[in-house]
Design a protein around this motif. Sequence first.
Motif, mmCIF file in Angstrom:
data_model
loop_
_atom_site.group_PDB
_atom_site.id
_atom_site.type_symbol
_atom_site.label_atom_id
_atom_site.label_comp_id
_atom_site.label_asym_id
_atom_site.label_seq_id
_atom_site.Cartn_x
_atom_site.Cartn_y
_atom_site.Cartn_z
ATOM 1 N N UNK A 108 6.503 -11.130 -16.175
ATOM 2 C CA UNK A 108 7.279 -11.296 -15.291
ATOM 3 C C UNK A 108 7.212 -10.239 -13.645
ATOM 4 N N UNK A 109 6.500 -10.758 -13.220
ATOM 5 C CA UNK A 109 5.753 -10.630 -11.317
ATOM 6 C C UNK A 109 6.349 -10.416 -10.459
ATOM 7 N N UNK A 110 6.275 -9.366 -9.845
ATOM 8 C CA UNK A 110 7.382 -8.953 -9.439
ATOM 9 C C UNK A 110 6.498 -8.795 -7.686
ATOM 10 N N UNK A 111 6.385 -9.488 -6.569
ATOM 11 C CA UNK A 111 6.095 -9.350 -5.531
ATOM 12 C C UNK A 111 6.503 -8.104 -4.703
ATOM 13 N N UNK A 112 5.234 -7.139 -4.277
ATOM 14 C CA UNK A 112 5.471 -6.540 -3.245
ATOM 15 C C UNK A 112 4.741 -5.747 -2.468
ATOM 16 N N UNK A 113 4.883 -5.333 -1.430
ATOM 17 C CA UNK A 113 4.017 -4.639 -0.445
ATOM 18 C C UNK A 113 2.979 -3.781 -1.154
ATOM 19 N N UNK A 129 7.040 -4.981 -16.201
ATOM 20 C CA UNK A 129 6.223 -5.905 -15.246
ATOM 21 C C UNK A 129 5.272 -5.269 -14.469
ATOM 22 N N UNK A 130 4.728 -6.366 -13.863
ATOM 23 C CA UNK A 130 3.529 -6.776 -13.094
ATOM 24 C C UNK A 130 4.252 -6.566 -11.928
ATOM 25 N N UNK A 131 3.621 -5.574 -10.916
ATOM 26 C CA UNK A 131 4.000 -5.562 -9.604
ATOM 27 C C UNK A 131 2.481 -6.252 -9.231
ATOM 28 N N UNK A 150 1.807 -17.086 -0.351
ATOM 29 C CA UNK A 150 1.143 -17.199 -1.155
ATOM 30 C C UNK A 150 0.721 -16.597 -2.705
ATOM 31 N N UNK A 151 1.056 -15.726 -3.009
ATOM 32 C CA UNK A 151 1.087 -14.508 -4.142
ATOM 33 C C UNK A 151 2.069 -14.691 -5.257
ATOM 34 N N UNK A 152 2.969 -15.681 -4.853
ATOM 35 C CA UNK A 152 3.527 -16.220 -5.673
ATOM 36 C C UNK A 152 3.472 -17.282 -6.493
ATOM 37 N N UNK A 153 4.212 -16.935 -7.734
ATOM 38 C CA UNK A 153 3.233 -18.146 -9.152
ATOM 39 C C UNK A 153 4.120 -18.253 -10.482
ATOM 40 N N UNK A 154 4.463 -19.418 -11.328
ATOM 41 C CA UNK A 154 5.642 -19.456 -12.577
ATOM 42 C C UNK A 154 6.068 -18.181 -13.148
ATOM 43 N N UNK A 155 5.510 -16.769 -12.673
ATOM 44 C CA UNK A 155 5.366 -15.930 -13.512
ATOM 45 C C UNK A 155 6.411 -15.310 -12.113
ATOM 46 N N UNK A 156 6.614 -15.135 -11.056
ATOM 47 C CA UNK A 156 7.193 -14.690 -10.685
ATOM 48 C C UNK A 156 8.980 -14.261 -10.514
ATOM 49 N N UNK A 157 9.017 -13.378 -11.049
ATOM 50 C CA UNK A 157 10.765 -13.039 -11.610
ATOM 51 C C UNK A 157 11.429 -12.706 -10.551
#
Length: 417
Positions: A108-113, A129-131, A150-157
């Motif tokens: 589970x990846x969470x996009x953040x600054x 989760x993985x920041x 650009x950093x989105x993947x199939x695991x972005x939750x």
Amino acid sequence: MNALTNKSHWRELAVHGGRAAFPEPLHVGRPNVGDRAALLRRIESALDRKWLTNNGPYVQELETRLAELCGVEHCVLVSNGTAALELAAAALRISPRETGGRRASRRSEVLMPSLTFVATAHAFRWRGCRPVFADVDPDTLTLDAAAALRRCTADTTAICGVHLFGQICDVDGLQRLADERGVPLIYDASHALSNSLPGELPGGERRVGQFGTLEVFSLHATKFIGCGEGGAIATRHGELAERLRRLRNFGFSDQGRVEQLGVNAKMSELAAAMGLSMLEQRERFVDANRRNYEAYRDALQGLPGIRLRPCHVPRQNCQYVVIHVDGRAAQLGRDELMRVLHAEGVLARPYFSPPCHRLPPYCVEDGSEHGDAALPVTERAAAELLALPTGESVTPEQIRLIGRLISLAQSRWARAA
Ligand code: T4K
């Protein structure tokens, strides 16, 4: 005033052996106290009532007041801002997922600054989760939607934006991205309570608290409205608010049955009493912050390489006064300037340096992915930013002196260069 105002040469700076300008240090994050008598009256009432926690009347009243301030239907108070982020993730079921018959775990990846207080990353990491850090926009220093894409993947939750120093994120761009990916959008609004964007219609302003799926606030002592320790979650979604209420109270339902896993993240009545008393004084705090912001603008004007970050009056609480120190143009770097100011008793803070991707555990687990090239705007900002003292305990006269001290420090380095 507790300062010596007559320094006229860099040799008199405390860092070179002179006396500190402020024998009693000036802090970033010194709490405003507000109306002591009102606070003490509330505490007396709570003691008389003998009801000190577990969704007491002050907690309910503060939830109502904060929901009104944000212009949303629901606000859920919790024990601190970090817990608020963790519970938000739990309520939205943001966590590694088990997939398939062999129960393989999907990340589970969470996009953040990365340019934020480490609690933003820790809260999601704590849930397994993985920041995933994406760069920020150079003007606003908030999550850049294109960089996030650009950093989105199939695991972005999930996506978590941060309204850094009260500057509101690109809420439309991030909402589009979240909608396209079909993931929840959370905001860490710890710095932005009471801030807003102008609306298209008169009175149609869009307030922090209304963006994304939910927004999280810190009510820590150092924040605009502080409860000592406290946090809040604002949302328009009733069912989500109910889930959050159960999660903060061991998983108990309103009927007193345990229905799910939960934690104890409740706010006490004493903390809520403080929050209510602070909230009543909100205008006073904003006035002091804005007065100080203007004093900094005047005091720093014309100092080479020193740039004050914008504060949009009247739409921001101006709780953080932050400068960029461009080492080359300023003749001295951010860290040198901080040393000069600390010696004088001005306890400026290098928020947020190092940024999260340079801190354990993130630099360890993600070292290969977060080289300097990956987050250039973040790296540069983290090397330049310096938060200066403000709030009710700082006066414009003291701020003028801070400007003078910076100017003296620059004159010394300019001479040496
Ligand atoms: N997300 C963001 C974007 C955040 O900024 C924060 C918190 C969170 C999430 C997490 O929310 P919480 O779980 O904390 O509710 C401070 C605060 O402790 C922290 O709450 C805050 N952000 C962060 C930006 O600043 P530090 O490491 O700078 O140090 P601290 O709290 O020891 O004190 C800062 C200064 O304030 C010091 O010079 C002393 C002064 N101070 C502090 C306290 C507590 C006082 O004068 N009186 C006090 O009572 O983290």
